[in-house]
Design an enzyme around this catalytic site. Structure first.
Site, PDB file in Angstrom:
ATOM      1  N   ARG A  23      10.094 -30.727 -13.334  1.00 54.98           N
ATOM      2  CA  ARG A  23      10.452 -30.096 -11.908  1.00 54.98           C
ATOM      3  C   ARG A  23       9.723 -29.021 -11.544  1.00 54.98           C
ATOM      4  O   ARG A  23       9.728 -28.726 -10.351  1.00 54.98           O
ATOM      5  CB  ARG A  23      11.966 -29.868 -11.879  1.00 54.98           C
ATOM      6  N   GLN A  46      19.586  -2.457  -3.030  1.00 54.40           N
ATOM      7  CA  GLN A  46      18.809  -3.070  -1.901  1.00 54.40           C
ATOM      8  C   GLN A  46      17.588  -4.100  -2.411  1.00 54.40           C
ATOM      9  O   GLN A  46      16.945  -3.738  -3.555  1.00 54.40           O
ATOM     10  CB  GLN A  46      18.012  -2.087  -1.176  1.00 54.40           C
ATOM     11  N   ASN A  48      14.112  -6.034  -1.317  1.00 49.28           N
ATOM     12  CA  ASN A  48      13.051  -6.024  -0.234  1.00 49.28           C
ATOM     13  C   ASN A  48      12.084  -7.221  -0.498  1.00 49.28           C
ATOM     14  O   ASN A  48      11.852  -7.493  -1.866  1.00 49.28           O
ATOM     15  CB  ASN A  48      12.478  -4.676   0.086  1.00 49.28           C
ATOM     16  N   ARG A  59      -0.639  -1.344   0.358  1.00 44.78           N
ATOM     17  CA  ARG A  59       0.547  -0.867   0.992  1.00 44.78           C
ATOM     18  C   ARG A  59       0.879   0.578  -0.093  1.00 44.78           C
ATOM     19  O   ARG A  59       0.845   0.387  -1.356  1.00 44.78           O
ATOM     20  CB  ARG A  59       1.530  -1.908   0.590  1.00 44.78           C
ATOM     21  N   HIS A  62       4.323   5.032  -1.911  1.00 49.01           N
ATOM     22  CA  HIS A  62       5.574   5.655  -1.450  1.00 49.01           C
ATOM     23  C   HIS A  62       6.407   5.888  -2.375  1.00 49.01           C
ATOM     24  O   HIS A  62       6.511   5.573  -3.447  1.00 49.01           O
ATOM     25  CB  HIS A  62       6.344   4.348  -0.495  1.00 49.01           C
ATOM     26  N   LYS A  72      12.389   1.272  -9.114  1.00 51.37           N
ATOM     27  CA  LYS A  72      12.140  -0.216  -8.309  1.00 51.37           C
ATOM     28  C   LYS A  72      11.726  -1.154  -9.347  1.00 51.37           C
ATOM     29  O   LYS A  72      11.260  -0.670 -10.816  1.00 51.37           O
ATOM     30  CB  LYS A  72      10.813   0.028  -7.550  1.00 51.37           C
ATOM     31  N   TYR A 132      10.922  -6.293  -4.258  1.00 49.33           N
ATOM     32  CA  TYR A 132      11.307  -5.311  -4.989  1.00 49.33           C
ATOM     33  C   TYR A 132      12.977  -5.144  -5.202  1.00 49.33           C
ATOM     34  O   TYR A 132      13.508  -5.413  -3.992  1.00 49.33           O
ATOM     35  CB  TYR A 132      10.955  -4.071  -4.090  1.00 49.33           C
ATOM     36  N   GLU A 143      12.090   9.841   2.584  1.00 51.59           N
ATOM     37  CA  GLU A 143      10.710   9.022   2.119  1.00 51.59           C
ATOM     38  C   GLU A 143       9.760  10.150   2.399  1.00 51.59           C
ATOM     39  O   GLU A 143       9.556  10.819   3.228  1.00 51.59           O
ATOM     40  CB  GLU A 143      10.686   7.901   3.201  1.00 51.59           C
ATOM     41  N   ARG A 167       1.318   4.054   9.228  1.00 49.52           N
ATOM     42  CA  ARG A 167       2.242   5.238   8.625  1.00 49.52           C
ATOM     43  C   ARG A 167       1.562   5.522   7.448  1.00 49.52           C
ATOM     44  O   ARG A 167       1.301   6.851   7.211  1.00 49.52           O
ATOM     45  CB  ARG A 167       3.463   4.621   8.192  1.00 49.52           C
ATOM     46  N   ASP A 168       1.067   4.490   6.464  1.00 46.40           N
ATOM     47  CA  ASP A 168       0.256   4.763   5.242  1.00 46.40           C
ATOM     48  C   ASP A 168      -0.987   5.578   5.593  1.00 46.40           C
ATOM     49  O   ASP A 168      -1.527   6.503   4.985  1.00 46.40           O
ATOM     50  CB  ASP A 168      -0.137   3.668   4.456  1.00 46.40           C
TER      51      ASP A 168
END
Length: 183
Positions: A23, A46, A48, A59, A62, A72, A132, A143, A167-168
């Site tokens: 499968r 959370q 993400n 990315r 952070h 994380k 994440y 942040e 932003r980065d």
């Protein structure tokens, strides 16, 4: 699940052996009891998911400062990434050292980051998807970020750094006064 400690205290690679049959395959991404062995001792607050279209895209880097410091568990579920963690813990013997691992959907390995680490990744293939699990919810006022090409860190990215978000791109290099965060 098996766990491989890295050169940075508290940073752990999670190794899975998926079960495969006609499968397809199955792998447990999160098992709170097993992950206790690796140092995960937080609730999952959370989850993400991100998609990155092009190889070379970066990315990060952070992190969140207390009281919103977060652990994380990062897993690449499509494609391949070069995942990086930077120790930003005040007083840590590996302060501002970084560690990177290749995470891929083929291997279904993960990286477990405790609070006090900045995190980012570079897409090593087109069409990358990353999941994440976070120990705390995102708190915008807590942040922070470090520019991916900060000379103080000396990160050697495998591909030319490309497609940073606005932003980065706006993150400043760490100045000499940066002393880290309490984890």
């Amino acid at each position: 699940m098996a766990f491989r400690r890295t050169e940075l205290d508290g940073l752990v690679e999670v190794i899975r052996t998926p079960r495969e049959d006609a499968r397809g395959r199955f792998a447990r991404i999160f098992d709170g009891r097993d992950l206790l062995t690796a140092g995960w001792r937080w609730p999952v607050a959370q989850v993400n998911f991100s998609e990155t279209a092009r190889a070379g895209t970066v990315r990060g880097l952070h992190y969140q400062v207390p009281p919103s410091g977060e652990a994380k568990l990062v897993t690449c579920v499509r494609g391949e990434i070069w995942d990086i963690a930077v120790d930003v813990r005040t007083g840590s013997p590996t302060f501002l050292s970084w560690c990177a691992r290749t995470l891929s959907a083929d291997r279904l390995n993960s990286i477990l980051l405790p609070p006090g680490f900045a995190h980012g990744y570079q897409a090593m293939s087109d069409h990358v998807s990353v999941m994440y699990l976070h120990s705390t919810v995102h708190v915008p006022r807590d942040e922070r970020g470090i520019h991916a090409e900060d000379e103080r860190l000396g990160v050697t990215w495998p591909l030319p750094v490309g497609r940073l978000s606005e932003r980065d791109s706006s993150f400043h290099p760490l100045g000499p006064r940066f002393t880290g965060v309490t984890a």
